[in-house]
Write a protein that holds these residues in place. Sequence first.
Motif, PDB file in Angstrom:
ATOM      1  N   THR A 295      23.888  78.520  49.264  1.00  0.00           N
ATOM      2  CA  THR A 295      24.436  77.323  49.989  1.00  0.00           C
ATOM      3  C   THR A 295      25.121  76.738  48.807  1.00  0.00           C
ATOM      4  N   ILE A 296      25.246  77.231  47.725  1.00  0.00           N
ATOM      5  CA  ILE A 296      25.971  76.296  46.653  1.00  0.00           C
ATOM      6  C   ILE A 296      27.680  76.537  46.944  1.00  0.00           C
ATOM      7  N   GLY A 297      28.099  77.599  47.690  1.00  0.00           N
ATOM      8  CA  GLY A 297      29.408  77.597  47.917  1.00  0.00           C
ATOM      9  C   GLY A 297      30.251  78.039  47.006  1.00  0.00           C
ATOM     10  N   PRO A 298      31.664  78.242  47.376  1.00  0.00           N
ATOM     11  CA  PRO A 298      32.601  78.833  46.408  1.00  0.00           C
ATOM     12  C   PRO A 298      32.923  77.870  45.446  1.00  0.00           C
ATOM     13  N   ARG A 299      33.488  78.413  44.369  1.00  0.00           N
ATOM     14  CA  ARG A 299      34.008  77.587  43.143  1.00  0.00           C
ATOM     15  C   ARG A 299      35.048  76.608  43.422  1.00  0.00           C
TER      16      ARG A 299
ATOM     17  N   ILE B  25      14.863  80.181  46.184  1.00  0.00           N
ATOM     18  CA  ILE B  25      15.725  80.274  45.217  1.00  0.00           C
ATOM     19  C   ILE B  25      17.127  81.025  45.899  1.00  0.00           C
ATOM     20  N   HIS B  26      17.021  82.049  46.763  1.00  0.00           N
ATOM     21  CA  HIS B  26      17.930  82.679  47.056  1.00  0.00           C
ATOM     22  C   HIS B  26      18.646  81.970  48.396  1.00  0.00           C
TER      23      HIS B  26
ATOM     24  N   GLN C 165      25.979  74.496  36.701  1.00  0.00           N
ATOM     25  CA  GLN C 165      24.877  74.542  35.909  1.00  0.00           C
ATOM     26  C   GLN C 165      23.603  75.043  36.885  1.00  0.00           C
ATOM     27  N   ARG C 166      23.841  74.189  37.896  1.00  0.00           N
ATOM     28  CA  ARG C 166      22.758  74.481  38.980  1.00  0.00           C
ATOM     29  C   ARG C 166      22.490  76.079  39.231  1.00  0.00           C
ATOM     30  N   GLN C 167      23.780  76.594  39.392  1.00  0.00           N
ATOM     31  CA  GLN C 167      23.879  78.194  39.784  1.00  0.00           C
ATOM     32  C   GLN C 167      23.140  78.844  38.679  1.00  0.00           C
ATOM     33  N   GLN C 168      23.381  78.591  37.440  1.00  0.00           N
ATOM     34  CA  GLN C 168      23.034  79.332  36.246  1.00  0.00           C
ATOM     35  C   GLN C 168      21.446  79.066  35.946  1.00  0.00           C
ATOM     36  N   ARG C 169      20.932  77.942  36.483  1.00  0.00           N
ATOM     37  CA  ARG C 169      19.478  77.756  36.398  1.00  0.00           C
ATOM     38  C   ARG C 169      18.816  78.501  37.677  1.00  0.00           C
ATOM     39  N   LEU C 170      19.618  78.604  38.739  1.00  0.00           N
ATOM     40  CA  LEU C 170      18.705  79.450  39.861  1.00  0.00           C
ATOM     41  C   LEU C 170      18.908  80.786  39.580  1.00  0.00           C
TER      42      LEU C 170
END
Length: 698
Positions: free
Chosen positions: A27-31, A21-22, A48-53
């Motif tokens: 790796t999601i990257g900047p907005r 998870i971390h 949405q993926r970031q919120q789920r994680l």
Amino acid sequence: MTVQSAFQEEAARVENVLKHIHEQLRTIGPRYTGNDFTEQMLEIQREQRQQRLEVAQREPYFGRIDFQEIVHPAPRPLYIGKAGVAHEKSNEVLVVDWRAPVASLFYAFSGGEAPVTYESPDGDVEGTVHLKRNLMVRDGKLERVVDSYVRGQEEESVTDEFLLYRLGESKDNKLRDIVSTIQQEQDRIIRTDKNKAVFIQGVAGSGKTTVALHRLAYLLYRYAGAIRAERMVIFAPNRMFLDYISGVLPELGVGDILQTTFAEWALEQLDGAVRLDEAFDPFTYWFEHQRSKEEMDTATSRVKGSLAFKALVDEKLTLTESSLIPVESFEPMAGWKVTPAMIVEWLSTDDSNEPYMKRRARLVSRLKRWLESEWKARRLTDKTLKTKLSTKLSAYTKKIPSFTAPQLYSSLLGEAAAQELLGTEACKNTIKSLKKKFILPEDLAPLVYIQLRMYGNEQPPYDHIVIDEAQDYSPFQLEALKQCQRQPSMTVLGDLQQGIHGYAGIHSWKEQTALFPEADTGYFELDRSYRSTMEIIDFANLVLGGMGDGVKPAVPVFRSGEAVDVVDAGSNEERLAGVVQTVKEWQATGHYRTMAVLGRTARACAAIAAELEAAGVPCSLVESKQEAYGGGLTVVPAYLAKGLEFDAVLIADADADSFGSNDAKLLYVACTRALHKLKLMYSGKLTTLVAEQPVAVG
């Protein structure tokens, strides 16, 4: 496998899943903040993926079920969490979202070696359960492992140890999600199809509010793409209650759902045409003084919310809609003529389901176009004549009735049928108030219903509506809300035993379920109370006595605690001193994070709060229209405490003068706010609602 080795194995897995998870969060990257549409859509998915994680990071999962499908040679462990998580490379499912079809096994399975099934998109899947395990993870560390079922081992107890452990925890100032402890009967409601009006009769502490909120999260998952959060709405009794439940949906990864009260919503629909008369507060009128059941049953507010009154409104609307077709022709000049038959033909080409005022606007535009066409066809140029024709058109169109919702409502109240039903004086008083643009809460349902029927809803239809404390809603309020949906999709919840607003609410769920086709409704009863101890629930049930309202009494979960205390405090001064002493004793134990002192009236609560403050005991005094509940020590009138819960509750004025024979439901509400400790104090004569109960009176 020993308990210790099972714990070590699970702890190692928690650590491994959190690493994944971390890494995925890293790796999601900047907005993305640019203007490229494709990237903007991708950014929404990334958020949405970031919120789920982030939800999974706080608590990766809470349950495990080892399920062996018939076609598989061995069981497969499935870990259930608030948000699904997959391996970033292999796409292996590390955590199953609690809303997924297979996760229903975790909630529905209650033991036994017989085959079980769950409903998947591809059909029923059959298999056997080998293990059901509850896990508690906090701050990245595994704290507790409880096996509720192991295949091949004898079941020692049917009691859910993990559930009792969670129920025994202290509460704070926010309602929590119950995703880790959803029970079978609750899960069945949560997963009901969306195209139904689902009614939930739930006793105090049955989790009906949290079930409704979890149902929203489930529907968004199950019907992703077909429904949207911004087209859902939650109706709660007041702003304080909304603040209390505000943390549940974000914790489930759900946002953008409108949360409001019926009054706020209705006033917004009416777009400033009226405002509530602050000089009259229904709480003050009905709860600061004891009112008889007969007074409540015949109250103007109750009649205005009835289907009989709605029938009068419908008759008025039908008559108004029929007047759209004038009885006279429009003949501005000799040889120029629009007959009623022509208007009927024009209207037949339009959408007959459009609201009256929109159809009227189309007709007026059509008449203007006709006049302009005739003018051009004759190639006329006389400006004076043109002005004269326009004046005639204006005079003609004024004969086609045009109303605002308050104007039509006022017109109705001036008629004999309305005055016979409501009373002449009540109608005259409402008409006077409408002239000043003031209304009472009881007028909101008919007004907003007229507004929606006459003008339509400017907003997209709601995909789903949740109504909490619905026993306090009139049938007319539900009829108004029905205007905002193409097909029924509602979760309507409440408890008839807590129907303290008898001057406006219902006495039977049939008053509301009858508003929908039988095929479009579902009715569920939740009679298990997970909030209070057995002693508190048994005591509260006795308060209600023979009052059944056609629903079952609360059945407590097997969680025993202290006996309920009923104490004769002596004089009024001694009683107030006893309140201070009790609160200090409770605070000294350190057992209770939230405590409440409940009084019958706002005035009584103000006196109690002043006494506590004078004794150096800080407290929060809850008043009508308060927007937040802060936890800690709270002093609150019993009628404002509905929906809240506290570790310990002291009812400070359980005397016969404060709680009369008509106040059984109000006292029941007060008693069932307590999770672990309940005490009643009185001066003079004890209320007859508890006088004959077998409790120790100190």
